[in-house]
Design a protein around this motif. Structure first.
Motif, PDB file in Angstrom:
ATOM      1  N   UNK A   1      11.333 -15.929   3.313  1.00  0.00           N
ATOM      2  CA  UNK A   1      11.481 -15.145   2.097  1.00  0.00           C
ATOM      3  C   UNK A   1      12.856 -14.486   2.095  1.00  0.00           C
ATOM      4  N   UNK A   2      13.217 -13.878   0.974  1.00  0.00           N
ATOM      5  CA  UNK A   2      14.412 -13.058   0.890  1.00  0.00           C
ATOM      6  C   UNK A   2      14.118 -11.692   1.521  1.00  0.00           C
ATOM      7  N   UNK A   3      15.147 -11.001   1.994  1.00  0.00           N
ATOM      8  CA  UNK A   3      14.909  -9.778   2.783  1.00  0.00           C
ATOM      9  C   UNK A   3      14.670  -8.519   1.959  1.00  0.00           C
ATOM     10  N   UNK A   4      14.567  -8.629   0.632  1.00  0.00           N
ATOM     11  CA  UNK A   4      14.371  -7.423  -0.174  1.00  0.00           C
ATOM     12  C   UNK A   4      12.905  -7.035  -0.290  1.00  0.00           C
ATOM     13  N   UNK A   5      12.073  -7.578   0.597  1.00  0.00           N
ATOM     14  CA  UNK A   5      10.664  -7.229   0.597  1.00  0.00           C
ATOM     15  C   UNK A   5       9.962  -7.779   1.815  1.00  0.00           C
ATOM     16  N   UNK A   6       8.645  -7.584   1.824  1.00  0.00           N
ATOM     17  CA  UNK A   6       7.792  -8.021   2.939  1.00  0.00           C
ATOM     18  C   UNK A   6       6.652  -8.857   2.369  1.00  0.00           C
TER      19      UNK A   6
ATOM     20  N   UNK B   1       1.288  -0.624  -8.041  1.00  0.00           N
ATOM     21  CA  UNK B   1       2.098   0.301  -7.245  1.00  0.00           C
ATOM     22  C   UNK B   1       1.191   0.948  -6.207  1.00  0.00           C
ATOM     23  N   UNK B   2       1.593   0.880  -4.937  1.00  0.00           N
ATOM     24  CA  UNK B   2       0.716   1.357  -3.865  1.00  0.00           C
ATOM     25  C   UNK B   2       1.471   2.314  -2.948  1.00  0.00           C
ATOM     26  N   UNK B   3       0.764   3.346  -2.523  1.00  0.00           N
ATOM     27  CA  UNK B   3       1.283   4.293  -1.537  1.00  0.00           C
ATOM     28  C   UNK B   3       0.786   3.842  -0.168  1.00  0.00           C
ATOM     29  N   UNK B   4       1.689   3.293   0.638  1.00  0.00           N
ATOM     30  CA  UNK B   4       1.316   2.807   1.963  1.00  0.00           C
ATOM     31  C   UNK B   4       1.497   3.921   2.986  1.00  0.00           C
ATOM     32  N   UNK B   5       1.279   3.595   4.234  1.00  0.00           N
ATOM     33  CA  UNK B   5       1.433   4.570   5.310  1.00  0.00           C
ATOM     34  C   UNK B   5       2.882   5.007   5.491  1.00  0.00           C
TER      35      UNK B   5
ATOM     36  N   UNK C   1       5.280   4.812   2.688  1.00  0.00           N
ATOM     37  CA  UNK C   1       5.965   5.097   1.435  1.00  0.00           C
ATOM     38  C   UNK C   1       5.448   4.287   0.265  1.00  0.00           C
ATOM     39  N   UNK C   2       6.109   4.454  -0.866  1.00  0.00           N
ATOM     40  CA  UNK C   2       5.687   3.832  -2.118  1.00  0.00           C
ATOM     41  C   UNK C   2       6.300   2.446  -2.263  1.00  0.00           C
ATOM     42  N   UNK C   3       5.452   1.459  -2.566  1.00  0.00           N
ATOM     43  CA  UNK C   3       5.898   0.082  -2.750  1.00  0.00           C
ATOM     44  C   UNK C   3       5.334  -0.475  -4.054  1.00  0.00           C
ATOM     45  N   UNK C   4       6.086  -1.429  -4.631  1.00  0.00           N
ATOM     46  CA  UNK C   4       5.561  -2.244  -5.725  1.00  0.00           C
ATOM     47  C   UNK C   4       5.017  -3.520  -5.113  1.00  0.00           C
ATOM     48  N   UNK C   5       3.746  -3.792  -5.373  1.00  0.00           N
ATOM     49  CA  UNK C   5       3.071  -4.951  -4.784  1.00  0.00           C
ATOM     50  C   UNK C   5       2.879  -6.034  -5.837  1.00  0.00           C
ATOM     51  N   UNK C   6       3.196  -7.266  -5.464  1.00  0.00           N
ATOM     52  CA  UNK C   6       2.918  -8.433  -6.300  1.00  0.00           C
ATOM     53  C   UNK C   6       1.915  -9.285  -5.545  1.00  0.00           C
ATOM     54  N   UNK C   7       0.797  -9.621  -6.197  1.00  0.00           N
ATOM     55  CA  UNK C   7      -0.335 -10.219  -5.493  1.00  0.00           C
ATOM     56  C   UNK C   7      -0.764 -11.512  -6.178  1.00  0.00           C
ATOM     57  N   UNK C   8      -1.016 -12.544  -5.409  1.00  0.00           N
ATOM     58  CA  UNK C   8      -1.562 -13.795  -5.953  1.00  0.00           C
ATOM     59  C   UNK C   8      -2.249 -14.576  -4.835  1.00  0.00           C
ATOM     60  N   UNK C   9      -2.880 -15.670  -5.187  1.00  0.00           N
ATOM     61  CA  UNK C   9      -3.542 -16.540  -4.219  1.00  0.00           C
ATOM     62  C   UNK C   9      -2.754 -17.838  -4.052  1.00  0.00           C
TER      63      UNK C   9
ATOM     64  N   UNK D   1       3.173  -9.280  -1.740  1.00  0.00           N
ATOM     65  CA  UNK D   1       4.601  -9.093  -1.483  1.00  0.00           C
ATOM     66  C   UNK D   1       4.952  -7.663  -1.851  1.00  0.00           C
ATOM     67  N   UNK D   2       5.569  -6.963  -0.936  1.00  0.00           N
ATOM     68  CA  UNK D   2       5.854  -5.544  -1.101  1.00  0.00           C
ATOM     69  C   UNK D   2       7.355  -5.311  -1.198  1.00  0.00           C
ATOM     70  N   UNK D   3       7.775  -4.607  -2.252  1.00  0.00           N
ATOM     71  CA  UNK D   3       9.167  -4.219  -2.436  1.00  0.00           C
ATOM     72  C   UNK D   3       9.227  -2.703  -2.584  1.00  0.00           C
TER      73      UNK D   3
END
Length: 513
Positions: free
Chosen positions: A34-39, A97-101, A103-111, A119-121
């Motif tokens: 993946x690109x490094x701007x997320x997980x 948008x999710x508050x993780x352990x 900090x705040x991330x924008x999550x994109x979710x699919x199957x 994917x978390x940014x």
């Protein structure tokens, strides 16, 4: 000792170096990075156990080894529950948008491939726009688009509005022709940038597998063209034993050929949004940024996706209106020509002199009426003797109705006149003798004007092929189009058939008299 897994026959092995000769078979949907701007985290939907993760997950999420852990242990119970709930509510790709352990991330979710992917940014919020600002921006954009009445006007408005929304240095609208070669039909850019409006590109610039992904994934962002790919761990999806399909991923790594293409243009960041009409990839909205890396927030990207879908509908409607207006114009010309046929000078003069003539009816640059050795031409055509030879060839092959965009392929002597006669449409006016009406079109390459300096050198690619830059691609497209004309529209083909019937009826009545 490890053994490699078989891959689809139409793709090269993912470990094979990619170059200009095999990039059309590159498996870009399974880059393994993946690109490094997320997980990226891939987990089993049943128990939320993570089975695959990007190698940067531990550092970004400040956690232990994620693979084998539960999603809630890595992100926190609340974030995990939001992600699983969002996943269960839709069969499409969704965002939250999710508050993780950490900090705040924008999550994109699919199957994909029997696993769920999140994917978390790092959240960028709304880029300074409050809900009212979003509403006003959407309303203004849609109002401006609605005022455009032609495809070219709409494309220009689309490019301007998308540049306003994203802040990119250049945004353009790219249209796919029937043979999948592309044309820039609208553009907006900051001062000091060379225009590309009107440039054409070969279909190979955006190969089949890339177009298929654009149908599946509406938006593609590269925040930093100089990125270093982050591999997935493990390399293969343990559930399937194959590379994870990232075709619908927002963080998917990028083909090295495409990176080289962008680098040659001095591009630091890019954004591509699909335009899809009636299930077909109509075109793309593409943006380039030159002054440095640029990240567009998930919120703004969501607006872009929404507007792209709205624009796709509007573009299709504008295209249909233009087609209808074109058909009506051909019908008007046809009706005026019928009126001219009543002139006492005869049908040949009526169709070849004054306006309208055969040229307007056939939307061509040359036309002729031939009967045996008698031939009357109008516009830019081959020499009279050469036209007569074409008629003899048509007659010898029993071609009562004929059209082509590459005459030289079927009639080799035409290779000498591609500049004015690459395309030919012809209809017979007699079943017993060489009596024809012919329309000629020049090669398409001759009809396209440069958008900038045509003498600017192209960047040389593999094997000294002048590719990997817009001008180099345009030069290649020009070479591909030599000897090929623009297509004959259905309205023109129908009008030629109608004129043939009208003239056959006229000649029959004349013969009876």
């Amino acid at each position: 000792m490890t053994t490699s897994k078989p891959i689809a026959a139409n793709f090269v092995d993912p470990r094979t170096p990619v170059n200009l000769t095999n990039c059309d078979r590159e498996p870009i949907h399974i880059p393994g990075a993946i690109q490094p701007n997320g997980v990226l985290l891939a987990f089993r939907e049943a128990d939320a156990q993570i089975v695959q993760a990007s190698a940067n997950a531990e550092a970004v999420l400040n956690c232990g080894r994620p693979v084998g852990a539960n999603l809630s242990a890595i992100l926190g119970p609340t974030a995990s529950e939001i992600i699983r709930t969002a996943l269960g509510s839709s069969t499409q790709r969704v965002t939250a948008r999710v508050e993780t352990l950490v900090g705040l991330f924008d999550a994109t979710i699919h199957r994909s491939d029997n696993v769920a992917i999140v994917e978390l940014e790092q959240s960028l919020g709304t880029d300074g726009l409050d809900p009212a600002g979003f509403r006003d921006l959407i309303r203004e954009t849609l109002d401006n688009i609605a005022r455009a009445s032609t495809v070219s006007g709409l494309a220009g408005e689309v490019a301007q509005q998308m540049r306003t929304i994203t802040g990119f240095d250049r945004v353009w609208v790219y249209f796919f022709h029937e043979d999948w070669h592309g044309e820039i039909i609208g553009e907006s850019m900051r001062d000091g940038i060379e225009p590309w409006l009107g440039l054409h590109y070969p279909a190979s610039d955006i190969p089949t597998q890339a177009r298929e992904l654009f149908l599946k994934n509406w938006l593609r962002m590269i925040p930093d063209v100089g990125f270093t790919p982050i591999p997935l761990v493990p390399v293969e999806n343990p559930v399937t034993g194959k590379p994870l399909d990232l075709g619908n991923s927002v963080l998917r790594s990028v083909s090295p050929i495409h990176i080289e293409y962008l680098t040659n243009m001095g591009v630091k960041a890019s954004l591509v949004i699909s335009l899809i009409h009636r299930g077909r990839l109509w075109g793309l909205i593409s943006g380039h940024h030159y002054s440095g890396p640029k990240t567009v927030s998930v919120a703004v990207r969501t607006i872009c996706e929404f507007l792209a879908q709205a624009l796709s509908l509007q573009l299709g409607m504008a295209e249909q209106i233009e087609d209808t207006e074109g058909e009506l114009e051909v019908k008007r010309i046809e009706a005026r020509l019928r009126e001219k046929l009543a002139d006492p000078g005869g049908y040949v003069l009526a169709l070849t002199r004054g306006s309208p003539s055969l040229l307007e009816l056939g939307q061509s640059t040359g036309a002729a009426i031939c009967d045996g050795s008698d031939c009357v031409t109008v516009g830019d055509t081959p020499a009279e003797a050469e036209v007569i030879d074409v008629v003899r060839w048509l007659r010898a092959n029993n071609n009562d109705s004929f059209r082509t965009t590459m005459l030289s392929k079927q009639y080799p002597p035409a290779a000498n006149w591609t500049h004015n006669s690459s395309g030919l449409m012809a209809v017979a006016l007699s079943p017993k003798r060489p009596h024809y009406i012919l329309w000629f079109k020049p090669e398409y390459q001759q009809t396209v004007r440069w958008a900038g300096d045509p003498n600017k050198p192209a960047t040389m690619g593999d094997g000294n092929i002048p590719r990997l830059s817009p001008r180099g691609s345009f030069a290649l497209w020009e070479e591909e189009r030599r000897g090929v004309s623009s297509p004959w529209s259905q309205a023109v083909v129908d009008a030629a058939a109608d004129l043939r019937r009208t003239l056959l009826d006229l000649l029959l009545k004349k013969a009876k008299r």
